[in-house]
Scaffold this motif. Structure first.
Motif, PDB file in Angstrom:
ATOM      1  N   PHE A   1       9.856  35.979  42.997  1.00 32.27           N
ATOM      2  CA  PHE A   1       8.849  34.771  43.491  1.00 32.27           C
ATOM      3  C   PHE A   1       7.997  34.389  44.120  1.00 32.27           C
ATOM      4  O   PHE A   1       7.984  34.719  45.194  1.00 32.27           O
ATOM      5  N   GLU A   2       6.578  35.126  44.006  1.00 33.37           N
ATOM      6  CA  GLU A   2       5.243  35.124  44.974  1.00 33.37           C
ATOM      7  C   GLU A   2       5.329  34.463  45.250  1.00 33.37           C
ATOM      8  O   GLU A   2       4.665  33.370  45.761  1.00 33.37           O
ATOM      9  N   ASP A   3       4.238  33.585  44.581  1.00 32.58           N
ATOM     10  CA  ASP A   3       3.512  32.227  44.584  1.00 32.58           C
ATOM     11  C   ASP A   3       4.169  31.422  43.351  1.00 32.58           C
ATOM     12  O   ASP A   3       2.870  30.351  43.477  1.00 32.58           O
ATOM     13  N   ASN A   4       5.228  31.016  43.470  1.00 26.61           N
ATOM     14  CA  ASN A   4       5.963  30.479  42.652  1.00 26.61           C
ATOM     15  C   ASN A   4       5.550  29.124  43.303  1.00 26.61           C
ATOM     16  O   ASN A   4       5.401  28.764  44.786  1.00 26.61           O
ATOM     17  N   SER A   5       5.197  27.713  43.021  1.00 20.94           N
ATOM     18  CA  SER A   5       5.161  26.218  43.559  1.00 20.94           C
ATOM     19  C   SER A   5       7.222  25.619  43.089  1.00 20.94           C
ATOM     20  O   SER A   5       7.124  26.082  42.394  1.00 20.94           O
ATOM     21  N   PHE A   6       7.649  25.332  44.358  1.00 20.45           N
ATOM     22  CA  PHE A   6       8.683  25.101  43.821  1.00 20.45           C
ATOM     23  C   PHE A   6       9.016  23.260  43.610  1.00 20.45           C
ATOM     24  O   PHE A   6       8.310  22.907  44.674  1.00 20.45           O
TER      25      PHE A   6
ATOM     26  N   LEU B   1      18.928  20.669  41.913  1.00 25.21           N
ATOM     27  CA  LEU B   1      17.809  21.507  40.946  1.00 25.21           C
ATOM     28  C   LEU B   1      16.736  22.558  41.550  1.00 25.21           C
ATOM     29  O   LEU B   1      16.783  21.490  42.490  1.00 25.21           O
ATOM     30  N   ILE B   2      16.824  23.221  41.132  1.00 30.67           N
ATOM     31  CA  ILE B   2      15.645  23.908  41.501  1.00 30.67           C
ATOM     32  C   ILE B   2      14.396  24.600  40.807  1.00 30.67           C
ATOM     33  O   ILE B   2      14.900  25.584  39.737  1.00 30.67           O
ATOM     34  N   ILE B   3      13.455  24.261  40.670  1.00 25.78           N
ATOM     35  CA  ILE B   3      12.308  24.726  39.725  1.00 25.78           C
ATOM     36  C   ILE B   3      11.134  25.203  40.107  1.00 25.78           C
ATOM     37  O   ILE B   3      10.833  25.081  41.243  1.00 25.78           O
TER      38      ILE B   3
ATOM     39  N   ASN C   1      11.289  29.294  35.970  1.00 22.22           N
ATOM     40  CA  ASN C   1      12.401  29.382  36.276  1.00 22.22           C
ATOM     41  C   ASN C   1      13.263  27.731  37.302  1.00 22.22           C
ATOM     42  O   ASN C   1      12.956  27.038  38.079  1.00 22.22           O
ATOM     43  N   PHE C   2      14.774  27.909  35.706  1.00 18.60           N
ATOM     44  CA  PHE C   2      15.157  26.753  36.503  1.00 18.60           C
ATOM     45  C   PHE C   2      16.519  27.089  36.937  1.00 18.60           C
ATOM     46  O   PHE C   2      16.879  28.586  36.651  1.00 18.60           O
ATOM     47  N   SER C   3      16.617  26.312  37.673  1.00 20.93           N
ATOM     48  CA  SER C   3      18.344  26.939  38.639  1.00 20.93           C
ATOM     49  C   SER C   3      19.062  25.377  38.682  1.00 20.93           C
ATOM     50  O   SER C   3      18.243  24.705  39.189  1.00 20.93           O
TER      51      SER C   3
END
Length: 173
Positions: free
Chosen positions: A121-126, A154-156, A166-168
């Motif tokens: 995940f490089e430029d992802n927004s979390f 949760l982390i999205i 991506n959902f965790s």
């Protein structure tokens, strides 16, 4: 219109701790912001069913613990919006909490496995949502699940370049 298609689902467990990871392909109008994508996602079958653990989907009437949040009462403003570095800091800070006892090593193993995916995940927004941020009697928490989990968050993340969500779901019961 925003839509999601399941691409991958992985479950990582160590004793009573686990991460449930689901990756979705995203289709959205370029004008749609990340907050709206997350708000839409948590109201879909993709979130409520497709991203459940396999054991829950296979045996829906068994007494498995479900999600700790009443998602109908959760708003996008309940999530903490972060970047890649701040998400890693959240996880490392969580690992370094003083009250772990022997369970810290199990969380460290989960974190190590998660980082194999996270490093992509490089430029992802979390977006992070933790049950610990709510008062125990908060209507956004579901009982008894919110009581039973030692931790639940949760982390999205959204990668707009590759159009992946991506959902965790992190749990310890």
């Amino acid at each position: 219109m925003t839509s999601f298609k399941t691409r991958n689902h992985i479950e990582i467990d160590h004793n009573y701790q686990g991460i449930n990871l689901t990756e979705f392909a995203l289709v959205y109008d370029d004008q749609t912001g990340n907050d709206q994508i997350i708000e839409t996602f948590i109201r879909t079958k993709n979130f409520s069913y497709d991203s459940l653990r396999d054991s829950i989907k296979e045996n829906p009437n068994k007494g498995y613990l479900r999600r700790a949040f009443d998602i109908d009462k959760i708003k996008i403003s309940d999530f903490k919006k972060t970047d890649r570095e701040s998400t890693l800091k959240f996880l490392i800070d969580f690992l370094n909490e003083p009250d772990w006892g022997d369970d810290r090593n199990e969380f460290a193993k989960l974190l190590e496995r998660y980082l194999e995916y996270y490093n992509k995940f490089e430029d992802n927004s979390f977006y992070i949502l933790s049950k610990d941020w709510f008062d125990k009697k908060d209507e956004r928490l579901i009982e008894p699940e919110s009581w039973c989990y030692t931790y639940y968050f949760l982390i999205i993340s959204i990668d707009r370049n590759s159009r992946i969500l991506n959902f965790s779901e992190w749990t310890y019961d």
